[in-house]
Design a protein around this motif. Sequence first.
Motif, PDB file in Angstrom:
ATOM      1  N   ILE A  99     153.968 -17.253  47.361  1.00 16.67           N
ATOM      2  CA  ILE A  99     154.425 -18.484  46.722  1.00 16.67           C
ATOM      3  C   ILE A  99     153.436 -19.611  47.010  1.00 16.67           C
ATOM      4  O   ILE A  99     153.386 -20.149  48.116  1.00 16.67           O
ATOM      5  N   LEU A 100     152.647 -19.952  46.018  1.00 14.98           N
ATOM      6  CA  LEU A 100     151.678 -21.045  46.123  1.00 14.98           C
ATOM      7  C   LEU A 100     152.191 -22.195  45.268  1.00 14.98           C
ATOM      8  O   LEU A 100     151.601 -22.567  44.255  1.00 14.98           O
ATOM      9  N   ALA A 101     153.315 -22.735  45.689  1.00 12.39           N
ATOM     10  CA  ALA A 101     154.012 -23.738  44.884  1.00 12.39           C
ATOM     11  C   ALA A 101     154.712 -24.730  45.790  1.00 12.39           C
ATOM     12  O   ALA A 101     155.119 -24.393  46.902  1.00 12.39           O
ATOM     13  N   GLY A 102     154.872 -25.953  45.287  1.00 12.86           N
ATOM     14  CA  GLY A 102     155.580 -26.977  46.029  1.00 12.86           C
ATOM     15  C   GLY A 102     157.067 -26.689  46.108  1.00 12.86           C
ATOM     16  O   GLY A 102     157.598 -25.814  45.419  1.00 12.86           O
ATOM     17  N   GLU A 103     157.754 -27.466  46.939  1.00 13.09           N
ATOM     18  CA  GLU A 103     159.162 -27.185  47.218  1.00 13.09           C
ATOM     19  C   GLU A 103     160.030 -27.224  45.972  1.00 13.09           C
ATOM     20  O   GLU A 103     160.920 -26.391  45.804  1.00 13.09           O
ATOM     21  N   VAL A 104     159.808 -28.177  45.072  1.00 10.83           N
ATOM     22  CA  VAL A 104     160.685 -28.269  43.902  1.00 10.83           C
ATOM     23  C   VAL A 104     160.513 -27.073  42.978  1.00 10.83           C
ATOM     24  O   VAL A 104     161.416 -26.745  42.206  1.00 10.83           O
ATOM     25  N   TYR A 105     159.359 -26.406  43.047  1.00  9.84           N
ATOM     26  CA  TYR A 105     159.134 -25.243  42.199  1.00  9.84           C
ATOM     27  C   TYR A 105     159.713 -23.969  42.811  1.00  9.84           C
ATOM     28  O   TYR A 105     159.934 -22.988  42.115  1.00  9.84           O
ATOM     29  N   GLN A 106     159.947 -23.988  44.117  1.00  7.23           N
ATOM     30  CA  GLN A 106     160.453 -22.781  44.764  1.00  7.23           C
ATOM     31  C   GLN A 106     161.918 -22.886  45.172  1.00  7.23           C
ATOM     32  O   GLN A 106     162.548 -21.875  45.489  1.00  7.23           O
ATOM     33  N   GLU A 107     162.495 -24.092  45.145  1.00 10.46           N
ATOM     34  CA  GLU A 107     163.816 -24.303  45.734  1.00 10.46           C
ATOM     35  C   GLU A 107     164.910 -23.451  45.101  1.00 10.46           C
ATOM     36  O   GLU A 107     165.860 -23.062  45.780  1.00 10.46           O
ATOM     37  N   ASN A 108     164.809 -23.162  43.812  1.00  9.66           N
ATOM     38  CA  ASN A 108     165.844 -22.381  43.140  1.00  9.66           C
ATOM     39  C   ASN A 108     165.461 -20.917  42.954  1.00  9.66           C
ATOM     40  O   ASN A 108     166.152 -20.181  42.240  1.00  9.66           O
ATOM     41  N   LEU A 109     164.365 -20.513  43.588  1.00  9.94           N
ATOM     42  CA  LEU A 109     163.904 -19.131  43.475  1.00  9.94           C
ATOM     43  C   LEU A 109     164.046 -18.357  44.778  1.00  9.94           C
ATOM     44  O   LEU A 109     164.351 -17.165  44.772  1.00  9.94           O
ATOM     45  N   MET A 110     163.821 -19.041  45.909  1.00  9.30           N
ATOM     46  CA  MET A 110     163.655 -18.342  47.177  1.00  9.30           C
ATOM     47  C   MET A 110     164.879 -17.532  47.597  1.00  9.30           C
ATOM     48  O   MET A 110     164.747 -16.492  48.245  1.00  9.30           O
ATOM     49  N   ALA A 111     166.072 -17.998  47.248  1.00 12.41           N
ATOM     50  CA  ALA A 111     167.280 -17.292  47.678  1.00 12.41           C
ATOM     51  C   ALA A 111     167.367 -15.890  47.086  1.00 12.41           C
ATOM     52  O   ALA A 111     168.129 -15.054  47.577  1.00 12.41           O
ATOM     53  N   TYR A 112     166.582 -15.602  46.053  1.00  8.21           N
ATOM     54  CA  TYR A 112     166.675 -14.321  45.354  1.00  8.21           C
ATOM     55  C   TYR A 112     165.505 -13.389  45.666  1.00  8.21           C
ATOM     56  O   TYR A 112     165.478 -12.261  45.187  1.00  8.21           O
TER      57      TYR A 112
END
Length: 470
Positions: A99-112
């Motif tokens: 994941i080479l992305a800022g927090e807002v780009y990963q916040e709704n993805l990481m849980a999955y």
Amino acid sequence: MARIALISCTSNKKAYKCPARDLYSESPRFRLAYALAKLVADKIFILSAKYGLVPEDMIIEPYNETLKNKNVQERREWGDMVLNELRKVSDLERDEFIILAGEVYQENLMAYLVHFWLPLKGKRQGERIPELERLIALERESDKVIVLHMLFNGLQRLDWTMINRIPYKNGIYIMFEKGESYHGMDRIVRVGTHSGQDRLLKRLRDHFLEEDADGSIFRKNIGRAFLKMTSDPYLQVLEIDMHKSKNKRNYGHLINEGFETELEAKISRYLRDNITFVCFPVDEEAERLRLEEGIIATLNRDPSFGPSNNWLGLNNPASEISSSGLWNKQGLKGQPLSDEELERVKWLARFGNDSYIKNMGREAGLQRAVNCSRKARESPDLERKTADDVRQYIEKLLQEAKIRGEDYIDLVSGDIHKQMGMKNRMPQVCRIMYEKMQAGDELIHTTPSGMSSTIKIRYYLRPATKGNDI
């Protein structure tokens, strides 16, 4: 199993339609992130605020849109869209994600995502380009000793006060000592692990907290160095393992308790003032012991690896320690790491460390979390609104704790559920609590379901970062 890189879009873009990898290449950070992804990933996708999940070779029009300008609900919908697209091209359970992305780009993805590495975690805006350059250099480096130092110097550094923050119970620790350097980096001075299961934290406590040299060979070797440095005759007594009942019967009369108490205190002060360490999880004992030996042997066989002239270990009476530059005697002549084993160490240090905390206590409840998300999509007016309220409430608690100057905040699912006046929404609260976790946060208490009212998570508070790029 594939290794997939996800790179967030940037504000700097080409002014014309072109492949995504070229569109964002105006940004230095994107160019470096893409270069790293080419070295470590099988597939590369861009997380576009407008288009969602974009293959690197997809031709798209330039645009002026960023997730940072969207509200919580819009970002949630964007995340659902990306997840749906990601499921079509990957296996969220088995594939490995970089994941080479800022927090807002990963916040709704990481849980999955189950297996992931966050190369830029904890890095502020001005630190990201140097870190990307460092990681690219690491991947291109062929010298294994330099690779090991670059790898471990890049992990989260811990000291004796942070032992309880380690989220796993089985692993390998790598120690550094003040004043020791190697190729401009902190030099590794000890590699250690533990036999038996679930003893990593105890082993570290034995070194730093339990003032008993016979309970920690590392402490004993520090004590030996102190005594030899002053030619103290008590060194002969220290060499006797008084934990053995026979030795205690035969030589117990030689013990000077007052002297040993002072020596133990001196050892503790030295360790706490001069030794820091990093860890990575290794669950299987056989693998732990093999990788420990392999790392030690790899370091020891490099003629350029060695101590400074002021290293305390030079005073240790054991030639293995004074000549190797390591506070280790075992494993020096073992089998060095193979290329495959080095890659395994890199995987454990990266994906193992970053993924571990997300998977603690969450695996049992993951399916229920997915079911909650599916239900939310089926009933958007009711469930999604409530989910957004929970996210905003948790974020409010985190921000308030930051303002108070606290280092962390402990949140309990039942408290949030009650404070918000919710009914029968405990799984949803737990899912969002897991979703808000970042690498380094701690799951203090869980249950078999992972979705009960007693779930307790410690969120470490980090300074906010700014910027339009990743």
